[in-house]
Scaffold this motif. Structure first.
Motif, PDB file in Angstrom:
ATOM      1  N   ARG A 141      -2.136  -6.579  11.019  1.00  0.00           N
ATOM      2  CA  ARG A 141      -1.591  -5.265  10.636  1.00  0.00           C
ATOM      3  C   ARG A 141      -1.387  -4.425  11.899  1.00  0.00           C
ATOM      4  O   ARG A 141      -1.820  -3.270  11.969  1.00  0.00           O
ATOM      5  CB  ARG A 141      -2.561  -4.527   9.711  1.00  0.00           C
ATOM      6  CG  ARG A 141      -2.863  -5.196   8.387  1.00  0.00           C
ATOM      7  CD  ARG A 141      -1.798  -4.864   7.349  1.00  0.00           C
ATOM      8  NE  ARG A 141      -2.317  -5.163   6.027  1.00  0.00           N
ATOM      9  CZ  ARG A 141      -2.746  -4.229   5.183  1.00  0.00           C
ATOM     10  NH1 ARG A 141      -2.707  -2.955   5.496  1.00  0.00           N
ATOM     11  NH2 ARG A 141      -3.201  -4.587   3.995  1.00  0.00           N
ATOM     12  N   ASP A 170      -4.809   1.241   6.988  1.00  0.00           N
ATOM     13  CA  ASP A 170      -3.546   1.835   6.542  1.00  0.00           C
ATOM     14  C   ASP A 170      -3.714   3.213   5.906  1.00  0.00           C
ATOM     15  O   ASP A 170      -2.800   3.715   5.265  1.00  0.00           O
ATOM     16  CB  ASP A 170      -2.855   0.876   5.556  1.00  0.00           C
ATOM     17  CG  ASP A 170      -3.779   0.454   4.426  1.00  0.00           C
ATOM     18  OD1 ASP A 170      -4.815   1.101   4.219  1.00  0.00           O
ATOM     19  OD2 ASP A 170      -3.450  -0.540   3.745  1.00  0.00           O
ATOM     20  N   MET A 219      -1.380   6.415   2.345  1.00  0.00           N
ATOM     21  CA  MET A 219      -1.474   4.986   2.665  1.00  0.00           C
ATOM     22  C   MET A 219      -0.112   4.488   3.140  1.00  0.00           C
ATOM     23  O   MET A 219       0.896   4.746   2.489  1.00  0.00           O
ATOM     24  CB  MET A 219      -1.950   4.154   1.474  1.00  0.00           C
ATOM     25  CG  MET A 219      -2.351   2.752   1.916  1.00  0.00           C
ATOM     26  SD  MET A 219      -3.087   1.755   0.617  1.00  0.00           S
ATOM     27  CE  MET A 219      -1.608   1.056  -0.069  1.00  0.00           C
ATOM     28  N   HIS A 239       2.615  -0.991   1.724  1.00  0.00           N
ATOM     29  CA  HIS A 239       2.593  -2.419   2.094  1.00  0.00           C
ATOM     30  C   HIS A 239       2.435  -3.266   0.846  1.00  0.00           C
ATOM     31  O   HIS A 239       2.025  -2.788  -0.208  1.00  0.00           O
ATOM     32  CB  HIS A 239       1.436  -2.705   3.062  1.00  0.00           C
ATOM     33  CG  HIS A 239       0.075  -2.524   2.429  1.00  0.00           C
ATOM     34  ND1 HIS A 239      -0.568  -3.530   1.756  1.00  0.00           N
ATOM     35  CD2 HIS A 239      -0.740  -1.445   2.356  1.00  0.00           C
ATOM     36  CE1 HIS A 239      -1.731  -3.084   1.302  1.00  0.00           C
ATOM     37  NE2 HIS A 239      -1.859  -1.808   1.643  1.00  0.00           N
TER      38      HIS A 239
HETATM   39 MN    MN Z   1      -3.848  -0.802   1.703  1.00  0.00          MN
END
Ligand code: MN
Ligand code: UDH
Length: 353
Positions: free
Chosen positions: A129, A192, A283, A286
């Motif tokens: 990520r 995130d 967030m 994703h």
């Molecule tokens: Mn997440």
């Protein structure tokens, strides 16, 4: 009057139905959001007016001769409240470094004109990520500096392709971070999630583990259910040891945060929570990662948590640390945490979590 109303069977049916709806709402969305729904929002912050997270950061820079003599004030003077958070701009490590000149090797920072009152370690479980990590670092460094914390950021990177195991990585992160400093507070931070208000202080509650991400945009800024403990939380090293850390045995997505919530209760504590008006997070959107498929054993594991928490945790943690690297913006811990054991697949019996 009551009797005549009670005579009607419809009265009882309506009463029972309304109670059922209330209980369901309470469970699924959290009590505060129910009360918010019923009685209007809490007085609080105006998130339509936001400020840049780097506003006035340079006020903290003393002249080169200055010597620190005092502790920082309990409440930092440059907090602004709601912050502008956008995800449309990619961030490079170099540009983040340039904006955070006083962050030192390993992602450490100490206020320069006063002694930080609180020592906070931020631990981020991570794999694949990279762009989320850069976005988080772009916002988190100035956010923590605004709060005048003595802090460091640790990224615990799961090496290899085995199924992801968030809770075990967090255990590794806590054990390793405690080798570096005598932290007052440990923040467990998904990569995130970006905090939207700099008054959401990254310090611990003395009595109980604290859930900081109480209002995530993904859940329409309310709690998805009453015992939710996912996302971002703050725990003291003592509280962490009291619950025997986190479970090492939840491989894949889901369940580990509910297990942690159960440990907190089973060890005689409760969850303290940032108010919804303050604990707001965005967030980064994703999809589910490959290598982090839903853990179909989690309901079964949760049922047994009452008996397993004392033997599955910090006292049974095994891993192989592959590298410790101090980059300019964080300390990277690369770790081999092994692989998920073979287990027969479980049918989904509980759909509430
Ligand atoms: Mn997440
Ligand atoms: N994480 C990684 N790499 C992975 C998996 C997880 O770094 O491959 C970490 C990361 O810190 C992440 C955290 O574990 O923030 C939690 O995982 P998640 O973000 O996948 O959890 P979340 O609850 O999952 O956000 C929601 C998946 C929604 C998919 C459906 C989209 N519409």
């Amino acid at each position: 009057m009551f009797l005549s109303r009670a005579d009607k069977p419809c009265f009882f049916v309506c009463l029972a139905a309304s109670q059922l709806i209330f209980i369901l709402l309470l469970y699924r969305r959290g009590a505060s959001s129910v009360f918010q729904g019923l009685f209007g929002p809490y007085p609080g912050w105006d998130y339509s007016k936001t400020q840049d997270v780097y506003t006035n950061l340079s006020l903290f820079v003393p002249d080169s001769e200055a010597v620190r003599t005092q502790y920082c004030p309990v409440s930092s003077p440059i907090l602004v409240g709601p912050l502008t958070i956008t995800f449309n701009k990619p961030r490079s490590l170099k540009s983040i470094q340039l904006k955070n000149r006083y962050v030192t090797s390993g992602g450490y920072f100490s206020p320069r004109h006063c002694f930080g009152r609180y020592r906070t370690a931020v631990i981020i479980p991570h794999r694949n990520r990279e762009s989320h990590l850069r976005t988080l670092l772009y916002y988190l460094h100035p956010f923590l500096q605004r709060q005048q914390l003595h802090y460091a950021i640790f990224v615990v990177h799961q090496a290899g392709n085995a199924t992801f195991n968030r809770a075990k990585l967090l255990n590794v992160g806590v054990r390793e971070a405690l080798r570096y400093d005598d932290w007052d507070c440990i923040i467990l931070h998904d990569v995130d999630l970006v905090p939207e208000n700099d008054c959401n202080l990254y310090i611990c509650d003395e009595d109980y583990p604290k859930h900081l991400s109480s209002a995530m945009d993904k859940f329409q800024y309310s709690l998805p259910y009453w015992a939710y403990f996912g996302g971002v939380s703050a725990i003291t090293p003592d509280q962490f040891m009291r619950i025997n850390g986190f479970p090492n045995t939840y491989w894949g997505w889901g369940g580990e945060d509910d297990d942690i919530a159960m440990r907190i209760r089973l060890s005689g504590m409760s969850i303290s929570r940032t108010p919804l008006s303050l604990g707001r997070y965005k967030m980064i959107p994703h999809d589910r990662d490959s290598g982090n498929e839903e853990n179909s054993h989690r309901y079964n594991q949760l049922r047994k948590a009452r008996t397993t928490w004392k033997e599955d945790g910090m006292n049974s943690l095994e891993f192989r640390l592959l590298s410790r690297e101090r980059t300019q913006l964080y300390t990277n811990l690369s770790v081999d945490i092994g692989d998920a054991p073979e287990m027969p697949t479980e049918p989904n019996r509980w759909s509430i979590f």
